[in-house]
Write an enzyme that holds these catalytic residues in place. Structure first.
Site: not given
Lengths: 157, 203
Positions: A23, A29, A46
């Site tokens: 990712t 995040c 994620h």
């Protein structure tokens, strides 16, 4: 070299070796990597926020992977479907940066809250956090090798 | 939030055009250069899909961020490729610095530019709508687009799942400096913009 599969924001993938889950652009995040060493099954989510904001009337969030409080239970449920033994899982956390410090201010430090919620939820399920690459003010990307369980974190700054 | 109908989209587009037009005039004055500005593009997007719709998630960009406060709340983001950000800083500071990275002085020049552009943009929108719009102090970061955009959006994401995205791109002619401007509003603010228009024109 194993195939690489990308996971988008507010999304999750569960897969088995030989495969690499990846990712990109993790800011505030938090990316949660769950790994079952024996079966070589891994999950990567994620996640953007700590708490789910619910808009639907039936109480079910439109996307469980947007916030940590629903993402981790959903991930564990999916890992179980893949016949993973929850007692054997370990976790790695990446992200939770505090970018835009001027505009964000202190109480807007969403990254820290995301990490805290991830740790709390994992503890609730008895999952140990084996490693963390969190905080600071840079964006990160990661590659999670399901053959070894190794999570490689890179930055561009 | 219900999808917006064509008439509502047209109204919002008109307001975005008024704002972007004013901002590009300011940019032209500050830089003393001709600016080419595109007609704004509008869309309603899920919070987590905004970054993807702006560009490649792991491309490094220089981003100036301001928060919009007052009667409506939202965010304003200016995007530049790092090279273009440096070129802009060089024009603003009347220097010819070949060093690639932005210095602290470059960053404050770009922050100030963000201030001026958002000021003229919000002024135009506020006058048009008869509402009060204020802006926060600007912040600047150079990092992966996805990391920056999702971080900037996370506060909005705590209370809404969809946002209105107003996008426009501009180019400083002769220098070929390209930039993008994004305005993000939550559904409540979007509705307030629409009702202000109705009040103004007795619709």
């Amino acid at each position: 070299m194993a195939d690489i599969v990308n996971v988008k924001v507010a999304d999750c993938l569960i897969a088995e070796a030989p495969l690499i889950l990846a990712t990109q652009g993790i800011g505030s995040c938090v990316a949660v990597c769950l790994y079952d060493k024996e079966r070589k099954i891994g999950g990567l989510a994620h996640v953007m926020l700590s708490k789910t904001y619910n808009v639907s009337e039936n109480g079910i969030p439109d996307n469980e992977y947007r916030a940590m409080d629903t993402a981790i239970p959903a991930m564990i449920r999916e890992m179980e479907k893949h016949h993973s033994n929850i007692a054997q899982l370990n976790a790695k956390l990446v992200g939770g940066a505090h970018m835009f410090r001027v505009v964000g201010g202190n109480d807007a430090d969403i990254g820290t809250r995301n990490v805290k919620m991830a740790e709390e939820m994992l503890t609730k399920f008895g999952i140990t956090v084996e490693a963390e690459e969190i905080g600071g003010n840079v964006g990160r990307s990661l590659e999670f090798d399901l053959e070894t369980g190794i999570v490689r974190v890179t930055t561009k700054m | 939030m219900d999808p917006l109908d064509v008439a509502q989209m047209d109204i919002l587009k008109e307001i975005a055009s008024v704002g972007a037009g004013n901002a590009s005039r300011s940019l032209s004055q500050v830089l003393d250069r001709k600016i080419e500005v595109q007609v704004p593009n509008l869309r309603l997007s899920e919070v987590e899909k905004v970054a993807d719709s702006i560009g490649k998630i792991d491309d490094v960009m220089t981003i100036v961020l301001l928060k919009i406060v007052g009667d409506i709340s939202g965010s304003m983001l200016f995007f530049f490729k790092p090279d273009d950000a440096k070129k802009l800083a060089n024009i603003l500071r009347k220097q010819n610095n070949s060093q690639q990275n932005l210095t602290e002085e470059d960053k404050s020049a770009l922050r100030e530019l963000g201030n001026i552009l958002s000021g003229s943009l919000l002024n135009a929108m506020a006058n048009f709508l008869n509402i009060t719009l204020l802006q926060s102090i600007p912040d600047i970061e150079t990092d992966m687009l996805g990391a920056a955009v999702n971080t900037a959006l996370s506060q909005l994401g705590e209370s809404v799942t969809k946002v209105l995205v107003m996008e426009t791109s501009f180019m400083v002619e002769e220098h070929e400096i390209r930039g993008k401007l994004h305005l993000l509003f939550d559904p409540k603010s979007t509705q307030l913009i629409l009702s202000s228009v109705k009040n103004k024109f007795n619709l």
